[in-house]
Design an enzyme around this catalytic site. Structure first.
Site, PDB file in Angstrom:
ATOM      1  N   HIS A 204      -0.835   1.336  -5.278  1.00 15.68           N
ATOM      2  CA  HIS A 204      -1.397   2.637  -5.654  1.00 15.68           C
ATOM      3  C   HIS A 204      -0.332   3.593  -6.199  1.00 15.68           C
ATOM      4  CE1 HIS A 204      -0.117   3.747  -1.490  1.00 15.68           C
ATOM      5  NE2 HIS A 204       0.053   4.941  -2.030  1.00 15.68           N
TER       6      HIS A 204
ATOM      7  N   ASP B   4      -2.727  -3.844  -1.961  1.00 16.40           N
ATOM      8  CA  ASP B   4      -1.913  -2.646  -2.187  1.00 16.40           C
ATOM      9  C   ASP B   4      -0.435  -3.000  -2.307  1.00 16.40           C
ATOM     10  OD1 ASP B   4      -1.581   0.033  -2.773  1.00 16.40           O
ATOM     11  OD2 ASP B   4      -1.250   0.604  -0.694  1.00 16.40           O
TER      12      ASP B   4
ATOM     13  N   SER C 127       5.249   6.020   0.379  1.00 12.22           N
ATOM     14  CA  SER C 127       4.498   4.830  -0.024  1.00 12.22           C
ATOM     15  C   SER C 127       5.380   3.896  -0.847  1.00 12.22           C
ATOM     16  CB  SER C 127       3.273   5.222  -0.839  1.00 12.22           C
ATOM     17  OG  SER C 127       2.308   5.845  -0.032  1.00 12.22           O
TER      18      SER C 127
END
Length: 325
Positions: free
Chosen positions: A70, A101, A180
Site C-alpha cells: 500500500h 500487502d 509502513s
C-alpha cells in the site's frame, strides 16, 4: 525494608534496564543501515509529484528492497530511497502483491547492507520486538515493545478480490504513518515482520516473515507478480451440525455464501449454503484453510472437495483456475 535491601533492589533494576537497553541499542545499530526511508513519487503531466512515504527493508546488496504494497501501489509510481549513510537512490517497483500487502523494489545502487530475515512462526507472545522505520519522515526511528498477540488476520483487497493475510503479528511497539514497510525485528536482529498498519493506540500490526511470505517475496523478485488459484466462492465459518462434529472431531467448517457464475466451483456443482469440511484431503475449519491451498501449485489441478448439503455428505471435484487481479 533495610537500606541494604533498597540498594540491592535498585541495583537489580538498573541491571535489568541496562540489559534491555543493550538489546535495543544493538538491534537498532545493526538494522538502521538496512532500513530505507522512501519518498514515493507519481508521474503526472507536471512531472513527478509526491504520492506518499514509508519505509523499506534491504533484501540484497544489489538493491532489492521489501516494503508494504500500500506504500507504493498505483500507476506511475517510483521514488527515492534514503539511507542512514547519507545515500539517496532512485528506485523502481519490481512487483506488488496487494493480497499480502508486500512489494519488492529495486534501488539504483549496490553495496547495500541486507537485513537478516527471521522466522515469525518462532515468536512468542510477550517476546521483545523492535520496530525500525521512518514515521512522519523522521528517518531511522526506533521503538520497542512486545509481541501482544499472534495469529491475527488482516483483510487485503485487490480490485474485487479480498483475502485475509494470515498469522499477522500484533505489537505494542509504537507505529505511526511512515512506519509502513519498515522492519519488525527480534532481539537477535532478525526481521520477523514488515510493519503494515496502525490499528489503534498501542496496537500495531505486521505481516509475518514465514515460509508463505518468503515464497511471495521470491515470486515478486523473479516474476514481478504472484500467481494464485481461484475457486469462485465467498464463504465464512459456520458451526458443524452435532453429528458431523462428532464424526469429524472438529467444531466448524466454511459455509459457501455465494458461488460465482461460470466459476470452477459452479462447474463442480457447488451451491450456496454448502458447508465445506475438507479440500484436497485437508480439513477445513476457517476461510484461511481454503485460501492457504489456493497457490500456484493448485492452478489447473483437480482437487477433491467434501461438503455437507443438508443431511448429505457429497464428494465433489473442482479444478481451480488462475486468479486474475
Amino acid at each position: 525494608m533495610s537500606a541494604t535491601s533498597d540498594t540491592t533492589f535498585s541495583a537489580r533494576e538498573v541491571e535489568a534496564l541496562d540489559a534491555y537497553s543493550r538489546i535495543v541499542v544493538d538491534v537498532a545499530e545493526r538494522l538502521a543501515p538496512s532500513v530505507a526511508n522512501l519518498r514515493v513519487l507519481r508521474r503526472s503531466r507536471a512531472g513527478q509529484i509526491p504520492a506518499g512515504a514509508g519505509s523499506a527493508v534491504v533484501l540484497t546488496p544489489d538493491g532489492f528492497l521489501l516494503t508494504s504494497a500500500h506504500v507504493v501501489a498505483g500507476p506511475g509510481r517510483g521514488g527515492r530511497a534514503a539511507f542512514v549513510d547519507g545515500r539517496e537512490l532512485s528506485f523502481r517497483i519490481v512487483g506488488v502483491d496487494r493480497l499480502s500487502d508486500l512489494a519488492v523494489l529495486r534501488a539504483d545502487g549496490d553495496g547495500l547492507a541486507p537485513a537478516t530475515l527471521g522466522e515469525a512462526e518462532q515468536l512468542r507472545v510477550g517476546q521483545l520486538v523492535v520496530a525500525i522505520g521512518n514515521p512522519n519522515g523522521f528517518a531511522g526511528s526506533v521503538t520497542a515493545g512486545v509481541v501482544s498477540a499472534l495469529g491475527r488476520s488482516l483483510p487485503a483487497r485487490a480490485g474485487r478480490t479480498m483475502r485475509y493475510i494470515d498469522n499477522v503479528i500484533q505489537t505494542d511497539a509504537a507505529l505511526n504513518p511512515g512506519n509502513s514497510g519498515g522492519a519488525l525485528v527480534d532481539s537477535a536482529g532478525r526481521v520477523v515482520g514488515i510493519n503494515t498498519a496502525v490499528a489503534g493506540v498501542g496496537l500495531g500490526l505486521a505481516v509475518p516473515i514465514n515460509a508463505a511470505t518468503r515464497q511471495i517475496v521470491g515470486a515478486l523478485m523473479r516474476h514481478g507478480r504472484v500467481r494464485r488459484a481461484y475457486l469462485g466462492i465467498a464463504g465464512g465459518p459456520r458451526p458443524l451440525p452435532p453429528a458431523a462434529r462428532a464424526q469429524l472431531g472438529r467444531d466448524s467448517g466454511v459455509e459457501t455464501v455465494e458461488v460465482a457464475a461460470g466459476s470452477p466451483a459452479e462447474r463442480a456443482g457447488m451451491r450456496s449454503e454448502d458447508l465445506i469440511v475438507e479440500l484436497d484431503g485437508h480439513p477445513v475449519e476457517r476461510v484461511d484453510d481454503v485460501q492457504r491451498l489456493m497457490t500456484e501449485a493448485t492452478i489447473g489441478q483437480t482437487l477433491s472437495i467434501r461438503v455437507l448439503r443438508g443431511d448429505r455428505t457429497l464428494e465433489l471435484s473442482v479444478r481451480p483456475v488462475e486468479l486474475g487481479q
